[in-house]
Motif scaffolding. Structure first.
Motif, PDB file in Angstrom:
ATOM      1  N   UNK A 141       0.800  -1.203  -0.055  1.00 55.18           N
ATOM      2  CA  UNK A 141      -0.159  -0.120  -0.029  1.00 55.18           C
ATOM      3  C   UNK A 141       0.689   1.227  -0.095  1.00 55.18           C
ATOM      4  N   UNK A 142       0.228   2.447   0.230  1.00 54.71           N
ATOM      5  CA  UNK A 142       0.793   3.521  -0.052  1.00 54.71           C
ATOM      6  C   UNK A 142       1.274   4.347   1.454  1.00 54.71           C
ATOM      7  N   UNK A 143       1.201   3.614   2.649  1.00 55.31           N
ATOM      8  CA  UNK A 143       1.506   4.024   4.095  1.00 55.31           C
ATOM      9  C   UNK A 143       1.386   3.004   4.872  1.00 55.31           C
ATOM     10  N   UNK A 144       2.013   3.230   6.101  1.00 54.32           N
ATOM     11  CA  UNK A 144       2.097   2.112   7.162  1.00 54.32           C
ATOM     12  C   UNK A 144       1.685   2.733   8.319  1.00 54.32           C
ATOM     13  N   UNK A 145       0.543   2.138   8.790  1.00 51.36           N
ATOM     14  CA  UNK A 145      -0.066   2.409  10.045  1.00 51.36           C
ATOM     15  C   UNK A 145       0.438   1.575  11.298  1.00 51.36           C
ATOM     16  N   UNK A 146       1.224   1.910  12.486  1.00 51.47           N
ATOM     17  CA  UNK A 146       1.425   1.255  13.371  1.00 51.47           C
ATOM     18  C   UNK A 146       1.494   1.775  14.901  1.00 51.47           C
ATOM     19  N   UNK A 147       1.833   1.082  15.801  1.00 49.80           N
ATOM     20  CA  UNK A 147       1.810   1.556  17.141  1.00 49.80           C
ATOM     21  C   UNK A 147       3.061   1.956  17.672  1.00 49.80           C
ATOM     22  N   UNK A 148       3.311   3.181  17.885  1.00 48.24           N
ATOM     23  CA  UNK A 148       4.539   3.695  18.427  1.00 48.24           C
ATOM     24  C   UNK A 148       4.680   3.490  19.717  1.00 48.24           C
ATOM     25  N   UNK A 149       5.683   2.896  20.499  1.00 45.92           N
ATOM     26  CA  UNK A 149       5.898   2.931  21.824  1.00 45.92           C
ATOM     27  C   UNK A 149       6.413   4.415  22.261  1.00 45.92           C
ATOM     28  N   UNK A 150       5.426   4.514  23.522  1.00 49.02           N
ATOM     29  CA  UNK A 150       5.940   5.988  24.220  1.00 49.02           C
ATOM     30  C   UNK A 150       6.502   5.818  25.440  1.00 49.02           C
ATOM     31  N   UNK A 151       5.967   4.930  26.368  1.00 47.74           N
ATOM     32  CA  UNK A 151       6.513   4.651  27.554  1.00 47.74           C
ATOM     33  C   UNK A 151       6.476   2.936  27.845  1.00 47.74           C
ATOM     34  N   UNK A 152       7.341   2.564  28.595  1.00 45.74           N
ATOM     35  CA  UNK A 152       7.610   1.279  29.018  1.00 45.74           C
ATOM     36  C   UNK A 152       6.905   0.789  30.202  1.00 45.74           C
ATOM     37  N   UNK A 153       6.086  -0.367  30.147  1.00 45.07           N
ATOM     38  CA  UNK A 153       5.406  -0.432  31.736  1.00 45.07           C
ATOM     39  C   UNK A 153       6.202  -0.701  32.636  1.00 45.07           C
ATOM     40  N   UNK A 154       5.887  -0.402  33.921  1.00 39.72           N
ATOM     41  CA  UNK A 154       6.769  -0.305  35.057  1.00 39.72           C
ATOM     42  C   UNK A 154       6.767  -1.467  35.721  1.00 39.72           C
ATOM     43  N   UNK A 155       7.641  -1.675  36.381  1.00 40.02           N
ATOM     44  CA  UNK A 155       7.909  -3.309  37.180  1.00 40.02           C
ATOM     45  C   UNK A 155       8.113  -2.735  38.775  1.00 40.02           C
ATOM     46  N   UNK A 156       8.080  -3.415  39.767  1.00 36.83           N
ATOM     47  CA  UNK A 156       8.187  -3.065  40.861  1.00 36.83           C
ATOM     48  C   UNK A 156       8.600  -4.638  41.932  1.00 36.83           C
ATOM     49  N   UNK A 157       8.986  -4.358  42.856  1.00 35.71           N
ATOM     50  CA  UNK A 157       9.117  -5.859  43.874  1.00 35.71           C
ATOM     51  C   UNK A 157       8.138  -5.757  44.655  1.00 35.71           C
ATOM     52  N   UNK A 158       7.986  -6.996  45.270  1.00 36.26           N
ATOM     53  CA  UNK A 158       6.527  -7.681  45.870  1.00 36.26           C
ATOM     54  C   UNK A 158       6.966  -8.162  47.087  1.00 36.26           C
ATOM     55  N   UNK A 159       6.258  -8.356  48.108  1.00 31.48           N
ATOM     56  CA  UNK A 159       6.393  -9.108  49.396  1.00 31.48           C
ATOM     57  C   UNK A 159       5.545 -10.366  48.960  1.00 31.48           C
ATOM     58  N   UNK A 160       5.761 -11.283  49.913  1.00 27.44           N
ATOM     59  CA  UNK A 160       4.665 -12.704  49.432  1.00 27.44           C
ATOM     60  C   UNK A 160       3.370 -12.148  49.910  1.00 27.44           C
ATOM     61  N   UNK A 161       2.553 -12.418  49.096  1.00 28.93           N
ATOM     62  CA  UNK A 161       0.840 -12.048  49.461  1.00 28.93           C
ATOM     63  C   UNK A 161       0.453 -10.643  49.161  1.00 28.93           C
ATOM     64  N   UNK A 162       1.394  -9.996  48.382  1.00 27.51           N
ATOM     65  CA  UNK A 162       1.077  -8.638  47.922  1.00 27.51           C
ATOM     66  C   UNK A 162       0.323  -8.866  46.847  1.00 27.51           C
ATOM     67  N   UNK A 163      -0.560  -7.478  46.676  1.00 27.32           N
ATOM     68  CA  UNK A 163      -1.417  -7.788  45.429  1.00 27.32           C
ATOM     69  C   UNK A 163      -0.632  -6.924  44.220  1.00 27.32           C
ATOM     70  N   UNK A 164      -0.471  -7.923  43.262  1.00 28.52           N
ATOM     71  CA  UNK A 164       0.108  -7.160  42.090  1.00 28.52           C
ATOM     72  C   UNK A 164      -0.652  -6.107  41.497  1.00 28.52           C
ATOM     73  N   UNK A 165       0.157  -4.994  40.869  1.00 24.36           N
ATOM     74  CA  UNK A 165      -0.379  -4.107  40.253  1.00 24.36           C
ATOM     75  C   UNK A 165      -0.155  -4.356  38.682  1.00 24.36           C
ATOM     76  N   UNK A 166      -1.148  -4.186  37.887  1.00 26.38           N
ATOM     77  CA  UNK A 166      -1.065  -4.247  36.482  1.00 26.38           C
ATOM     78  C   UNK A 166      -0.376  -2.932  35.966  1.00 26.38           C
ATOM     79  N   UNK A 167       0.389  -2.884  34.896  1.00 26.16           N
ATOM     80  CA  UNK A 167       1.118  -1.977  34.114  1.00 26.16           C
ATOM     81  C   UNK A 167       1.032  -2.178  32.686  1.00 26.16           C
TER      82      UNK A 167
END
Length: 295
Positions: free
Chosen positions: A41-67
């Motif tokens: 075709x005449x063009x390319x449509x794509x998703x450009x990465x702007x920021x990366x998902x954050x990661x973090x440390x957890x204790x046993x039994x912690x509630x995990x946060x989605x990123x």
């Protein structure tokens, strides 16, 4: 499959086309490293990465946060790049070797195509010229741009390291700069008691490296940029090539079309054309240090 033009030249059996591709690559320093994706075709449509998902440390039994990462949908249009190469029939017939004359004329036009691509790779602005694609000066976001000061300033090794650290994850594939900036960087390294490393590139030419990162020198990076009250300034670009940074897009690759005999003059014509563009897949894959003084 994404290929650089160096590799694409090896895959064609057309010797004239191979010669044109090799000439263009030799004349454009960025094409030795820039991979290309063939698009439909005449063009390319794509998703450009702007920021990366954050990661973090957890204790046993912690509630995990989605990123989740942040993306921006971008559409990049293919642009038509090329030119005609006319061979005068009288000169063709009387020249000692007709094939040499045709090759010389086509090579000259191929060099012009390479120079225009390099210029646009750095300085292209589709707002100012809708026929062209956007270059790095337009594509690099403010969040990935460093400045020595509001009016520019001197290059330092600390700024070089900060520029490299802006590209993530990992390190940039190349540092792109004008030869004036390369001279200043060499001076800084000598003063600090270290020299820039040397090696050879894909064409057997001597190449310089800064902390293991290739330095690509290109005269199409301006040395007359302005910043605030500063003038005659330049930039350094730290770039990752490929789907994690910058990649060329094209349809059909570089082509040579035999137009044939012309009606209005005694000459035959070949047309070199290239449907190409430039895509920035991740804002984190490029960074710019702008406002570098010459002295």
């Amino acid at each position: 499959m994404a290929l650089t033009k160096v590799e694409a030249a090896k895959l064609t059996n057309d010797m004239l086309l191979r010669g044109v591709i090799e000439t263009i690559v030799m004349e454009s320093s960025v094409l030795t490293l820039l991979p290309f994706m063939n698009v439909t075709g005449t063009a390319l449509t794509y998703n450009r990465e702007k920021t990366m998902p954050a990661a973090q440390f957890y204790d046993v039994g912690d509630t995990w946060q989605e990123a989740t990462p942040e993306f921006t949908q971008v559409t990049v249009a293919l642009k038509i790049l090329g030119g005609d190469a006319d061979v005068d029939n009288f000169l063709q017939q009387t020249y000692a070797d007709p094939n040499d004359l045709e090759a010389i004329v086509i090579e000259s036009r191929a060099k012009a195509v390479a120079h225009l691509f390099s210029d646009t790779f750095f300085n292209g602005d589709s707002t100012a010229n809708p026929k062209a694609f956007d270059g790095l000066a337009t594509l690099v976001p403010a969040s990935q741009t460093l400045e020595p000061g509001p009016d520019g300033g001197a290059l330092t090794l600390d700024l070089m390291d900060e520029l490299i650290d802006l590209v993530r994850p990992g390190r940039p594939d190349a540092l792109l700069m004008h030869k004036r900036t390369r001279r200043k960087l060499s001076q800084l390294r000598r003063t600090s008691g270290n020299l820039l490393e040397t090696d050879v590139d894909a064409f057997g030419r001597r190449a310089l490296f800064y902390d293991g990162i290739p330095i690509i020198v290109d005269d199409f990076i301006p040395i007359d940029e302005t910043l605030g009250a500063g003038s005659n300034l330049s930039s350094i670009y730290a770039v990752k090539f490929g789907p994690s940074g910058v990649m060329g897009i094209e349809n059909g690759g570089i082509q040579i079309e035999a137009i044939g005999e012309l009606e209005t003059k005694d000459a035959s014509r070949h047309r070199i054309k290239w449907y190409a563009g430039l895509a920035l897949f991740s804002e984190l894959g490029v960074a710019r240090l702008r406002g570098i003084e010459g002295a």
